[in-house]
Design an enzyme around this catalytic site. Structure first.
Site, mmCIF file in Angstrom:
data_model
loop_
_atom_site.group_PDB
_atom_site.id
_atom_site.type_symbol
_atom_site.label_atom_id
_atom_site.label_comp_id
_atom_site.label_asym_id
_atom_site.label_seq_id
_atom_site.Cartn_x
_atom_site.Cartn_y
_atom_site.Cartn_z
ATOM 1 N N GLY A 39 0.801 -1.221 0.000
ATOM 2 C CA GLY A 39 0.000 0.000 0.000
ATOM 3 C C GLY A 39 0.832 1.269 0.000
ATOM 4 N N HIS B 298 3.977 1.493 -8.230
ATOM 5 C CA HIS B 298 2.965 0.434 -8.095
ATOM 6 C C HIS B 298 2.011 0.453 -9.297
ATOM 7 C CE1 HIS B 298 3.784 1.196 -3.629
ATOM 8 N NE2 HIS B 298 4.069 -0.086 -3.773
HETATM 9 P P1 PAJ Z 1 5.986 -2.710 -1.858
HETATM 10 O O1 PAJ Z 1 7.235 -2.090 -1.360
HETATM 11 O O2 PAJ Z 1 4.676 -2.028 -1.609
HETATM 12 O O3 PAJ Z 1 6.141 -2.929 -3.413
HETATM 13 C C1 PAJ Z 1 5.156 -3.611 -4.143
HETATM 14 C C2 PAJ Z 1 5.675 -3.837 -5.548
HETATM 15 O O4 PAJ Z 1 5.908 -2.583 -6.183
HETATM 16 C C3 PAJ Z 1 7.031 -4.596 -5.562
HETATM 17 O O5 PAJ Z 1 7.021 -5.560 -6.603
HETATM 18 C C4 PAJ Z 1 8.022 -3.481 -5.827
HETATM 19 O O6 PAJ Z 1 9.202 -3.914 -6.469
HETATM 20 C C5 PAJ Z 1 7.201 -2.582 -6.742
HETATM 21 N N1 PAJ Z 1 7.756 -1.217 -6.767
HETATM 22 C C6 PAJ Z 1 7.980 -0.398 -5.702
HETATM 23 N N2 PAJ Z 1 8.553 0.763 -6.117
HETATM 24 C C7 PAJ Z 1 8.687 0.676 -7.452
HETATM 25 C C8 PAJ Z 1 9.230 1.540 -8.464
HETATM 26 N N3 PAJ Z 1 9.743 2.738 -8.178
HETATM 27 N N4 PAJ Z 1 9.228 1.107 -9.750
HETATM 28 C C9 PAJ Z 1 8.723 -0.126 -10.069
HETATM 29 N N5 PAJ Z 1 8.205 -0.980 -9.168
HETATM 30 C C10 PAJ Z 1 8.185 -0.595 -7.882
HETATM 31 O O7 PAJ Z 1 7.665 -5.168 -2.197
HETATM 32 C C11 PAJ Z 1 6.762 -5.207 -1.376
HETATM 33 O O8 PAJ Z 1 5.833 -4.200 -1.242
HETATM 34 C C12 PAJ Z 1 6.546 -6.385 -0.442
HETATM 35 O O9 PAJ Z 1 7.792 -6.953 -0.115
HETATM 36 C C13 PAJ Z 1 5.593 -7.469 -1.015
HETATM 37 C C14 PAJ Z 1 6.135 -8.087 -2.302
HETATM 38 C C15 PAJ Z 1 4.197 -6.857 -1.277
HETATM 39 C C16 PAJ Z 1 5.427 -8.606 0.019
HETATM 40 O O10 PAJ Z 1 4.952 -8.137 1.211
#
Ligand code: PAJ
Length: 281
Positions: A31, A37
């Site tokens: 979230g 995202h």
């Molecule tokens: P979160 O940090 O919310 O990220 C969710 C997804 O968004 C991840 O796959 C992350 O690599 C991607 N994401 C975040 N910032 C990004 C950006 N600047 N560019 C592209 N993709 C981006 O990663 C997690 O949550 C958790 O570890 C989760 C996989 C949900 C497990 O709890």
């Protein structure tokens, strides 16, 4: 857009979509959504009819003293953004149902989790793979999309999926950056105005290294030193790691002779930021 909080309801809903031959994509998130995202949702929309986004700040991937309690949350804003984006389902499970009393089963990828972010956050990736496997079991997606922003996480999840024969296609989506190059992250909220400016040094150092490589400087040791000097020229920065790795195995590379991923983590004030980039000779 359907909002589902109960595991059983999500399972029924997924079964129903599958019976109607609808391909499901899952985008797991914690979230506090940003454009990074949302780009994963765009990637998923190209690949399947039904889009499920999960929002769950997963307690098992936070170590003691880490920011589980103060991790930014804004469910109402997230739901507005996802409704605008026209996703089909938002799955928001509650902690007590995901980890009921007596919970004791974890999923662990052994080797890939030891280095880089796994070194300073022991147990972190075990929490990630456990929750992602649970989400896979509950939602039964055909496709799951992860960001290359968390490159080590993406490779670990790919390994788990392959090792456990899960019939899920793991897709990686490119890193989305602010105009100044800073990779978008929910944790950027922790940075003050000054730190936000300093944080651009991660991307600058990656670009600097890729330019040196274009000039024929292939030694990982030399490149690390150059990046370190640039980063140290900024106040309030502390390097956690800068590593040159094989993009699939994450094994260390000494010389850039084939496509290589630079992985890095730097603390700006108290906030740990990660970034990475592919480079080629
Ligand atoms: P979160 O940090 O919310 O990220 C969710 C997804 O968004 C991840 O796959 C992350 O690599 C991607 N994401 C975040 N910032 C990004 C950006 N600047 N560019 C592209 N993709 C981006 O990663 C997690 O949550 C958790 O570890 C989760 C996989 C949900 C497990 O709890």
């Amino acid at each position: 857009m359907k909002i589902i909080r109960k595991i059983e309801e999500q399972q029924k809903c997924s079964l129903n979509m599958k019976c109607r031959d609808k391909k499901i994509s899952l985008i797991p998130t914690m979230g506090f959504l940003h454009k990074g995202h949302l780009s994963l949702i765009d990637t998923a929309k190209e690949l399947s009819e039904k889009i499920v986004v999960s929002i769950f700040v997963n307690p098992t991937q936070f170590g003691e003293g880490e920011d589980y309690e103060k991790y930014p949350r804004d469910e109402k804003r997230d739901l507005d953004i996802l409704a605008d984006k026209k996703v089909d389902i938002v799955f928001i499970p509650i902690v007590k149902e995901m980890y009921p009393e007596g919970f004791q089963t974890f999923c662990q990828v052994n080797q890939l989790t030891k280095k880089y972010c796994g070194k300073s956050r022991p147990g972190h990736f075990k929490g990630v793979t456990t929750v992602v496997l649970k989400l896979f079991n509950i939602i039964q997606p055909d496709i799951a999309v992860f960001g290359k922003k968390d490159y080590q996480q993406y490779i670990i999840i790919k390994r788990m999926t392959e090792d456990l024969n899960l019939p899920i296609n793991i897709i990686a989506s490119p890193i989305v950056r602010e105009k100044n190059g800073l990779a978008m992250s929910s944790r950027n909220k922790y940075l003050n105005h000054e730190q936000r400016k300093e944080a651009t040094v991660l991307y600058e150092s990656l670009i600097y290294a890729s330019n040196l490589i274009k000039q024929g400087k292939y030694g990982a040791g030399f490149l690390r030193k150059e990046m370190t000097n640039l980063i140290k020229s900024k106040n309030n920065t502390r390097i956690d790691y800068i590593d040159f790795v094989n993009p699939e195995t994450l094994k260390d590379v000494q010389k850039i002779e084939e496509p290589t991923r630079i992985l890095m983590a730097v603390r700006v004030g108290n906030t740990k930021l990660i970034d990475n980039m592919e480079v080629k000779p």
